[in-house]
Design an enzyme around this catalytic site. Sequence first.
Site, PDB file in Angstrom:
ATOM      1  N   LYS A 184       0.866  -1.149  -0.337  1.00 31.04           N
ATOM      2  CA  LYS A 184       0.033  -0.626   0.204  1.00 31.04           C
ATOM      3  C   LYS A 184       1.017   1.010  -0.240  1.00 31.04           C
ATOM      4  O   LYS A 184       0.773   2.321  -1.024  1.00 31.04           O
ATOM      5  CB  LYS A 184      -0.871   0.005   1.103  1.00 31.04           C
ATOM      6  CG  LYS A 184      -2.082  -1.087   1.280  1.00 31.04           C
ATOM      7  CD  LYS A 184      -2.765  -1.195   2.225  1.00 31.04           C
ATOM      8  CE  LYS A 184      -4.065  -2.538   1.962  1.00 31.04           C
ATOM      9  NZ  LYS A 184      -4.668  -2.817   3.110  1.00 31.04           N
TER      10      LYS A 184
ATOM     11  N   ASP B 176     -11.305   2.550   3.697  1.00 34.89           N
ATOM     12  CA  ASP B 176     -11.646   1.451   3.563  1.00 34.89           C
ATOM     13  C   ASP B 176     -13.404   1.192   3.505  1.00 34.89           C
ATOM     14  O   ASP B 176     -13.436  -0.248   2.733  1.00 34.89           O
ATOM     15  CB  ASP B 176     -11.113   0.654   5.048  1.00 34.89           C
ATOM     16  CG  ASP B 176      -9.911  -0.363   4.599  1.00 34.89           C
ATOM     17  OD1 ASP B 176      -9.268  -0.946   3.390  1.00 34.89           O
ATOM     18  OD2 ASP B 176      -9.559  -0.966   5.620  1.00 34.89           O
TER      19      ASP B 176
ATOM     20  N   GLN C 263      -5.245  -1.644   8.977  1.00 31.22           N
ATOM     21  CA  GLN C 263      -4.861  -2.618   9.014  1.00 31.22           C
ATOM     22  C   GLN C 263      -5.423  -3.994   9.905  1.00 31.22           C
ATOM     23  O   GLN C 263      -5.476  -3.392  10.867  1.00 31.22           O
ATOM     24  CB  GLN C 263      -3.269  -2.859   8.853  1.00 31.22           C
ATOM     25  CG  GLN C 263      -2.642  -4.552   7.613  1.00 31.22           C
ATOM     26  CD  GLN C 263      -3.744  -3.910   5.964  1.00 31.22           C
ATOM     27  OE1 GLN C 263      -3.240  -3.488   5.977  1.00 31.22           O
ATOM     28  NE2 GLN C 263      -4.323  -5.376   6.102  1.00 31.22           N
TER      29      GLN C 263
END
Length: 293
Positions: free
Chosen positions: A54, A121, A98
Amino acid sequence: MTAAIIDGKAIAAALRGKVAGEVARLKRDHGITPGLAVVLVGNDPASEVYVRSKSRAVIEAGMAPCDHKLPATASEHEVLALVAKLNADPAVSGILVQLPLPPQIDAQKVIASIDPMKDVDGFHPVNVGRLSIGLPALTPCTPTGCVMLAKSVQPSLGGLDAVVIGRSNIVGKPVAQLLLAENATVTIAHSKTRDLAALCRRADILVAAIGKPELVRGHWLKPGAIVVDVGINRVSGEGGKSKIVGDVAFDEAKALAGAITPVPGGVGPMTIACLMLNTVRAACALNGLKASL
Ligand code: NAD
């Protein structure tokens, strides 16, 4: 019939190129550099790999990375305090915590603490709700990628019968919502569904997000169907070497489907590309600008 192979790598690369163009425009015309904050708690090896890729993609797109690593022993309070700091930081356009988080931390509480405008997200209840009532929202990355891949071969999904196998909050349910927003007629199947094969045979679009290697057989498919395989399953291959396969028996499916995503090289690369897209969109919205993507 032999299915067209949907090249997720190429489609993701093209999207990342467009995002980089939009980032350059934001810098040039508005003096804004979108920033993505990635929070990693602990040292789960798979999560470390994801976070590294990422950050690489963020730099490649011309955006500002802002990685935060906390020890596996970090308390929920520490994570919430970090998210609060990132919410208030004008250099941060997107925040990604995460998952999975260590057991002492309530993941839902952490997700709910993220500013919905920075929730790249798309897991915050506000974005989940906005998607479900048809308002503009930051939408989850893998599901958004799945729909883009389907639309790459069939730009209008209106009226098509879509079957989504899997009802997780991160893939199955949001894919179903996104397909509904595209005017598909959507059925969600799951582990308690009776006669999955018969259901699949009705699908013009089949999205498999199960996590069971090659569960979906070729003869289950409607001829000409678009098949999007989200599954990532490690199995032992020839000579005892492990390999990655999807949730669909690819070689069988290829003979009947109209188009199919391979594993690897299908949905996987779209996830990070869509994360970059969400970050640049969030940067625009936070600055009262209209995103051109
Ligand atoms: P999950 O375990 O949370 O959900 C799996 C779903 O499959 C459940 O809703 C369950 O009801 C359903 N299911 C299980 N067995 C079934 C059966 N026999 N018949 C019908 N349905 C059944 O998994 P998830 O997080 O949604 O991920 C699904 C797969 O997608 C996994 O292989 C995961 O690794 C992969 N994945 C890939 C990406 C990516 O490509 N970037 C991202 C996320 C997940």
